[in-house]
Design a protein around this motif. Structure first.
Motif, PDB file in Angstrom:
ATOM      1  N   LEU A 171       0.843  -1.187   0.000  1.00  0.00           N
ATOM      2  CA  LEU A 171       0.000   0.000   0.000  1.00  0.00           C
ATOM      3  C   LEU A 171       0.882   1.241   0.000  1.00  0.00           C
ATOM      4  N   VAL A 172       0.705   2.100  -1.009  1.00  0.00           N
ATOM      5  CA  VAL A 172       1.544   3.287  -1.184  1.00  0.00           C
ATOM      6  C   VAL A 172       0.661   4.525  -1.035  1.00  0.00           C
ATOM      7  N   MET A 173       0.840   5.236   0.067  1.00  0.00           N
ATOM      8  CA  MET A 173      -0.037   6.363   0.386  1.00  0.00           C
ATOM      9  C   MET A 173       0.402   7.626  -0.367  1.00  0.00           C
ATOM     10  N   GLY A 174      -0.430   8.667  -0.265  1.00  0.00           N
ATOM     11  CA  GLY A 174      -0.202   9.913  -0.981  1.00  0.00           C
ATOM     12  C   GLY A 174       0.757  10.854  -0.277  1.00  0.00           C
ATOM     13  N   ALA A 175       0.843  12.057  -0.810  1.00  0.00           N
ATOM     14  CA  ALA A 175       1.823  13.037  -0.347  1.00  0.00           C
ATOM     15  C   ALA A 175       1.550  13.491   1.079  1.00  0.00           C
ATOM     16  N   ASN A 176       2.617  13.611   1.851  1.00  0.00           N
ATOM     17  CA  ASN A 176       2.568  14.140   3.214  1.00  0.00           C
ATOM     18  C   ASN A 176       1.603  13.359   4.103  1.00  0.00           C
ATOM     19  N   ALA A 177       1.423  12.083   3.809  1.00  0.00           N
ATOM     20  CA  ALA A 177       0.460  11.277   4.563  1.00  0.00           C
ATOM     21  C   ALA A 177       1.118  10.012   5.096  1.00  0.00           C
ATOM     22  N   SER A 178       0.887   9.740   6.357  1.00  0.00           N
ATOM     23  CA  SER A 178       1.358   8.504   6.977  1.00  0.00           C
ATOM     24  C   SER A 178       0.626   7.304   6.398  1.00  0.00           C
ATOM     25  N   GLY A 179       1.264   6.152   6.470  1.00  0.00           N
ATOM     26  CA  GLY A 179       0.613   4.924   6.064  1.00  0.00           C
ATOM     27  C   GLY A 179      -0.607   4.595   6.893  1.00  0.00           C
ATOM     28  N   LEU A 180      -0.736   5.213   8.085  1.00  0.00           N
ATOM     29  CA  LEU A 180      -1.912   4.981   8.911  1.00  0.00           C
ATOM     30  C   LEU A 180      -3.185   5.547   8.295  1.00  0.00           C
ATOM     31  N   VAL A 181      -3.047   6.377   7.262  1.00  0.00           N
ATOM     32  CA  VAL A 181      -4.240   6.920   6.610  1.00  0.00           C
ATOM     33  C   VAL A 181      -5.011   5.824   5.878  1.00  0.00           C
ATOM     34  N   TRP A 182      -4.338   4.725   5.509  1.00  0.00           N
ATOM     35  CA  TRP A 182      -5.080   3.594   4.946  1.00  0.00           C
ATOM     36  C   TRP A 182      -6.044   3.078   6.009  1.00  0.00           C
ATOM     37  N   PRO A 183      -7.341   3.021   5.729  1.00  0.00           N
ATOM     38  CA  PRO A 183      -8.307   2.596   6.749  1.00  0.00           C
ATOM     39  C   PRO A 183      -8.033   1.183   7.250  1.00  0.00           C
ATOM     40  N   GLU A 184      -8.222   0.999   8.555  1.00  0.00           N
ATOM     41  CA  GLU A 184      -7.995  -0.310   9.153  1.00  0.00           C
ATOM     42  C   GLU A 184      -8.864  -1.376   8.493  1.00  0.00           C
ATOM     43  N   ALA A 185     -10.105  -1.036   8.177  1.00  0.00           N
ATOM     44  CA  ALA A 185     -11.006  -2.015   7.570  1.00  0.00           C
ATOM     45  C   ALA A 185     -10.505  -2.446   6.196  1.00  0.00           C
ATOM     46  N   LEU A 186      -9.907  -1.532   5.447  1.00  0.00           N
ATOM     47  CA  LEU A 186      -9.354  -1.887   4.136  1.00  0.00           C
ATOM     48  C   LEU A 186      -8.130  -2.775   4.304  1.00  0.00           C
ATOM     49  N   VAL A 187      -7.245  -2.414   5.221  1.00  0.00           N
ATOM     50  CA  VAL A 187      -6.042  -3.219   5.457  1.00  0.00           C
ATOM     51  C   VAL A 187      -6.425  -4.626   5.905  1.00  0.00           C
ATOM     52  N   ASP A 188      -7.351  -4.713   6.840  1.00  0.00           N
ATOM     53  CA  ASP A 188      -7.780  -6.028   7.325  1.00  0.00           C
ATOM     54  C   ASP A 188      -8.476  -6.825   6.228  1.00  0.00           C
ATOM     55  N   GLY A 189      -9.288  -6.157   5.415  1.00  0.00           N
ATOM     56  CA  GLY A 189      -9.974  -6.853   4.332  1.00  0.00           C
ATOM     57  C   GLY A 189      -9.008  -7.442   3.329  1.00  0.00           C
ATOM     58  N   LEU A 190      -8.005  -6.681   2.947  1.00  0.00           N
ATOM     59  CA  LEU A 190      -7.013  -7.170   1.991  1.00  0.00           C
ATOM     60  C   LEU A 190      -6.112  -8.229   2.623  1.00  0.00           C
ATOM     61  N   ALA A 191      -5.899  -8.125   3.951  1.00  0.00           N
ATOM     62  CA  ALA A 191      -5.042  -9.101   4.634  1.00  0.00           C
ATOM     63  C   ALA A 191      -5.672 -10.478   4.706  1.00  0.00           C
ATOM     64  N   ARG A 192      -6.951 -10.591   4.379  1.00  0.00           N
ATOM     65  CA  ARG A 192      -7.570 -11.913   4.347  1.00  0.00           C
ATOM     66  C   ARG A 192      -7.059 -12.752   3.184  1.00  0.00           C
ATOM     67  N   GLN A 193      -6.494 -12.113   2.160  1.00  0.00           N
ATOM     68  CA  GLN A 193      -5.956 -12.881   1.043  1.00  0.00           C
ATOM     69  C   GLN A 193      -4.520 -12.506   0.673  1.00  0.00           C
ATOM     70  N   HIS A 194      -3.911 -11.571   1.422  1.00  0.00           N
ATOM     71  CA  HIS A 194      -2.563 -11.118   1.084  1.00  0.00           C
ATOM     72  C   HIS A 194      -1.704 -10.902   2.330  1.00  0.00           C
ATOM     73  N   ARG A 195      -0.412 -10.892   2.110  1.00  0.00           N
ATOM     74  CA  ARG A 195       0.546 -10.347   3.072  1.00  0.00           C
ATOM     75  C   ARG A 195       0.607  -8.841   2.786  1.00  0.00           C
ATOM     76  N   VAL A 196      -0.097  -8.053   3.587  1.00  0.00           N
ATOM     77  CA  VAL A 196      -0.235  -6.625   3.317  1.00  0.00           C
ATOM     78  C   VAL A 196       0.898  -5.847   3.989  1.00  0.00           C
ATOM     79  N   VAL A 197       1.519  -4.979   3.222  1.00  0.00           N
ATOM     80  CA  VAL A 197       2.590  -4.117   3.730  1.00  0.00           C
ATOM     81  C   VAL A 197       2.159  -2.665   3.540  1.00  0.00           C
ATOM     82  N   ARG A 198       2.130  -1.911   4.629  1.00  0.00           N
ATOM     83  CA  ARG A 198       1.943  -0.462   4.513  1.00  0.00           C
ATOM     84  C   ARG A 198       3.096   0.210   5.242  1.00  0.00           C
TER      85      ARG A 198
END
Length: 290
Positions: A28-55
């Protein structure tokens, strides 16, 4: 699992992994001046059901190294950071998902390092050489956003900084889905606690933007790519997404109705479904041809 990964002399990135490490990686590659925490937890968890997710936090955001004043760099160097991070994590090939400036960086990876990508998904972004990073006939950011950005980086106490960030998200959200100030205030409280400072990141707005005018090279891309249109995006409004999809030879275009340049709860489900469907199809095809 969290760790700090060296990517350049004196530069370390904060990285978090989630999901089964035996599954295909997704970056997961976030936008300008934004921490990786801006990726919503629900999205990270949803994708982690089928992937090794790295933010991760880009340099000069979150818990990564802040040193732009002493060691300035170009926006394109942030794409190199991503490759070095994959190297440090022992990841040969990953699905990459980029939002806003993160979408610009993923386009650079599609051109410079296609062998490191299983697939690409870009959202809320513009094609290389257009938008904020170029010159074209496509529409630019909303005037109220451009005016608001003039106050970016001003010194404020914690509460005033939170107020500024919430109003920024309101402007970015657009009018397609409801905006909940409490949702984004809680997000920015987590980001500030994670970063350890209320100081607003500005380095990426100051970074050299040369070397980004490479849109014509996207025609040679063969990595399966999903371009997600955000119809209410006030930074890269339509027709930015169709334009980008038309430049990439392998691209599919999809829309999340009502989405602007933010990820409120209302769009997380549809967006997660689009990304997961795209990556699942790519993984299934790779298994089929083995």
């Amino acid at each position: 699992m969290e760790r700090r990964v060296p990517v350049d002399e004196g530069v370390e990135l904060w990285v978090e992994e989630r999901g089964d490490p035996a599954r295909t990686p997704l970056l997961l590659v976030m936008g300008a001046n934004a921490s990786g925490l801006v990726w919503p937890e629900a999205l990270v968890d949803g994708l982690a059901r089928q992937h090794r997710v790295v933010r991760y936090d880009h340099r000069d955001t979150g818990r990564s190294t802040w040193a732009f004043d002493e060691h300035p760099y170009a926006v394109r160097d942030l794409a190199s950071d991503a490759v070095r991070m994959l190297d440090a994590l022992g990841i040969d090939r990953a699905h990459a998902v980029g939002m806003s400036m993160g979408g610009i960086l993923v386009q650079l990876l599609l051109i410079n390092a296609p062998d490191r990508l299983r697939s690409a998904t870009v959202l809320c972004t513009s094609a290389l050489g257009t938008g904020l990073a170029g010159d074209s006939d496509l529409p630019g950011p909303a005037p109220e956003l451009l005016a608001y950005w003039q106050t970016m980086g001003e010194e404020r106490d914690v509460e005033a900084e939170l107020d500024w960030r919430v109003e920024h998200w309101r402007l970015l959200n657009g009018h397609g889905v409801p905006f909940d100030p409490a949702e984004f205030r809680a997000l920015e409280q987590r980001v500030i606690a994670h970063s350890g400072t209320p100081r607003g990141p500005v380095a990426h707005a100051l970074a050299d933007q040369s070397g980004l005018d490479r849109g014509p090279e996207l025609a040679a891309v063969r990595v399966p790519t999903l371009v997600v249109e955000a119809p209410e995006d006030p930074i890269n409004p339509p027709p930015h997404a169709p334009h980008l999809a038309g430049l990439i030879g392998s691209a599919t275009l999809a829309t999340v109705p009502g989405m602007g340049h933010a990820l409120p709860a209302a769009v997380v489900g549809p967006l997660t479904e689009l990304i997961a469907g795209h990556t699942a199809a790519v993984d299934a095809e790779e298994q089929r041809v083995r």
